[in-house]
Design an enzyme around this catalytic site. Structure first.
Site, PDB file in Angstrom:
ATOM      1  N   HIS A 228      -0.463  -3.339  -0.680  1.00 12.34           N
ATOM      2  CA  HIS A 228      -0.151  -4.740  -0.996  1.00 12.34           C
ATOM      3  C   HIS A 228       0.658  -4.880  -2.286  1.00 12.34           C
ATOM      4  O   HIS A 228       1.826  -5.219  -2.244  1.00 12.34           O
ATOM      5  CB  HIS A 228      -1.393  -5.631  -1.045  1.00 12.34           C
ATOM      6  CG  HIS A 228      -2.169  -5.662   0.220  1.00 12.34           C
ATOM      7  ND1 HIS A 228      -1.609  -6.009   1.422  1.00 12.34           N
ATOM      8  CD2 HIS A 228      -3.480  -5.352   0.481  1.00 12.34           C
ATOM      9  CE1 HIS A 228      -2.520  -5.931   2.384  1.00 12.34           C
ATOM     10  NE2 HIS A 228      -3.652  -5.516   1.853  1.00 12.34           N
ATOM     11  N   ASP A 279      -2.306  -3.766   9.027  1.00 12.52           N
ATOM     12  CA  ASP A 279      -3.483  -4.250   8.318  1.00 12.52           C
ATOM     13  C   ASP A 279      -4.502  -4.875   9.279  1.00 12.52           C
ATOM     14  O   ASP A 279      -5.210  -4.171   9.982  1.00 12.52           O
ATOM     15  CB  ASP A 279      -3.050  -5.217   7.219  1.00 12.52           C
ATOM     16  CG  ASP A 279      -4.120  -5.467   6.166  1.00 12.52           C
ATOM     17  OD1 ASP A 279      -5.256  -5.015   6.338  1.00 12.52           O
ATOM     18  OD2 ASP A 279      -3.815  -6.133   5.162  1.00 12.52           O
TER      19      ASP A 279
END
Length: 375
Positions: A228, A279
């Site tokens: 991220h 994800d």
């Protein structure tokens, strides 16, 4: 290969939580009792989904996700696996039963998998695991590393280390995992700077931002991937660049969770290796992920064709590299393990010259125009 197809390196999904594929559509409603919906409210729904899993259901959901990945052009996946134990935290027999169930699903689907085994210690600074987190946790870092040793014997060169976050793993655990990584040569993946609250908590506990702490603890190096980095500071990104580490961007999940805008331009300017992940698996399409990276860079810079390396004529080559080679490197794979075909006869590419096909795929197409190559 048919005459109307172009072969491309396959795509690499460097960050997946396969079980979250089972949440698709379930969390896209407002809870009238809690109308302010964000990452932290979503997390409670995710814990509930995780709590219902056993090895059989974990295998079944992972098989759905991995078959969809293969159909979408992914040929390898990094499975950031953290549902380890029974709901009360007691181990299965064998202790890695849940990980092996997802590995079996990958083998059955035909996708190369690296198991990124998550270390989870606590709910936060000084806080024991919540009931929803118990099955993620090992009692000690030594117990976690014993499971890593056992799994690595069964899946040679297909296991990596994944301290979940600086919120879930204390500095002593991070330091021990860093030493193990150095000795073993395993890759290390960790969530960092996804949420502003995470940064505030790290500064309160350590006086350091998350990536600063990772550097201090000896975890940040060339085999490290930061997942991220949404709210990473310039100083933190400088540390990532200096260490030769990677950043895994997960644009569709980061958008779905309201995380913020990925720092595409700042990563590119520093020459940081970037890869992609699905994800939460709310969307499984590498083309959509890659297009959003350039789209965010354009919105940030307020111009077109931003992520263009020196000597290149546009961003397509860079984005294809992000989608393939860079992900393989982040997972410790020697190369992208397979190719895929781009269907030049697909309606999305109708009227497009062959020389423009890959750019048309990235900027006007989707994974629907890709197909796996039968081995």
């Amino acid at each position: 290969m048919t005459p109307a197809a172009l072969r491309l390196p396959g795509f690499v999904n460097a960050h997946s939580h396969a079980f979250q594929r089972g949440m698709r559509g379930l969390v896209e409603r407002v809870d009238r009792a809690h109308p302010h919906d964000d990452f932290w409210t979503w997390r409670e729904a995710m814990y509930a989904a995780a709590g219902r899993l056993d090895p059989d259901s974990a295998h079944a959901i992972a098989l759905l996700a991995y078959r969809e990945m293969i159909a979408a052009g992914y040929v390898a996946v990094g499975e950031f696996h953290y549902v380890h134990h029974r709901p009360d935290g007691t181990p299965y027999a064998p202790a890695n039963a849940m990980a092996l169930a997802t590995a079996a699903a990958a083998d059955e689907a035909g996708i190369a998998q690296v198991l990124l085994m998550t270390a989870y210690e606590r709910a936060g600074a000084g806080a024991p695991p919540t009931p929803g987190q118990r099955r993620f946790c090992d009692p000690t870092v030594a117990a976690y590393l014993e499971r890593i040793d056992a799994l690595a014997q069964e899946r040679p060169d297909r296991v990596g280390l994944a301290p979940h976050s600086v919120r879930a793993v204390s500095r002593p655990w991070l330091e021990e995992i860093g030493r193990y990584a150095e000795a073993s040569g395993m890759v290390v993946h960790i969530h960092a700077c996804e949420q502003r609250r995470e940064i505030e908590e790290s500064r309160a506990e350590y006086g350091r931002r998350p990536i600063e702490l990772l550097a201090d603890a000896g975890v940040l190096g060339p085999r490290t991937t930061i997942v991220h980095a949404t709210h990473a500071s310039d100083g933190e990104l400088d540390l990532v660049a200096q260490a030769g580490a990677s950043v895994c961007l997960c644009p569709t999940t980061e958008a779905n969770l309201g995380d913020g805008y990925l720092p595409a331009l700042r990563l590119f300017e520093r020459g940081i290796r970037v890869c992609i992940g699905t994800d939460s698996n709310s969307v499984i399409d590498p083309v959509v992920e890659l297009r959003e990276i350039e789209a965010v860079a354009r919105r940030t810079a307020e111009r077109r064709n931003v992520l263009v390396p020196a000597g290149a004529d546009g961003p397509t080559g860079y984005l294809l590299d992000v989608g393939g080679r860079c992900g393989a490197e982040a997972l410790g794979l020697a190369a992208v393990p397979a190719e895929v075909e781009l269907d030049l006869g697909h309606p999305q590419l109708a009227g497009v010259a062959a020389a423009d096909a890959t750019a048309a795929l990235i900027f006007g197409g989707s994974a629907a125009a890709l197909r796996p190559i039968d081995s």
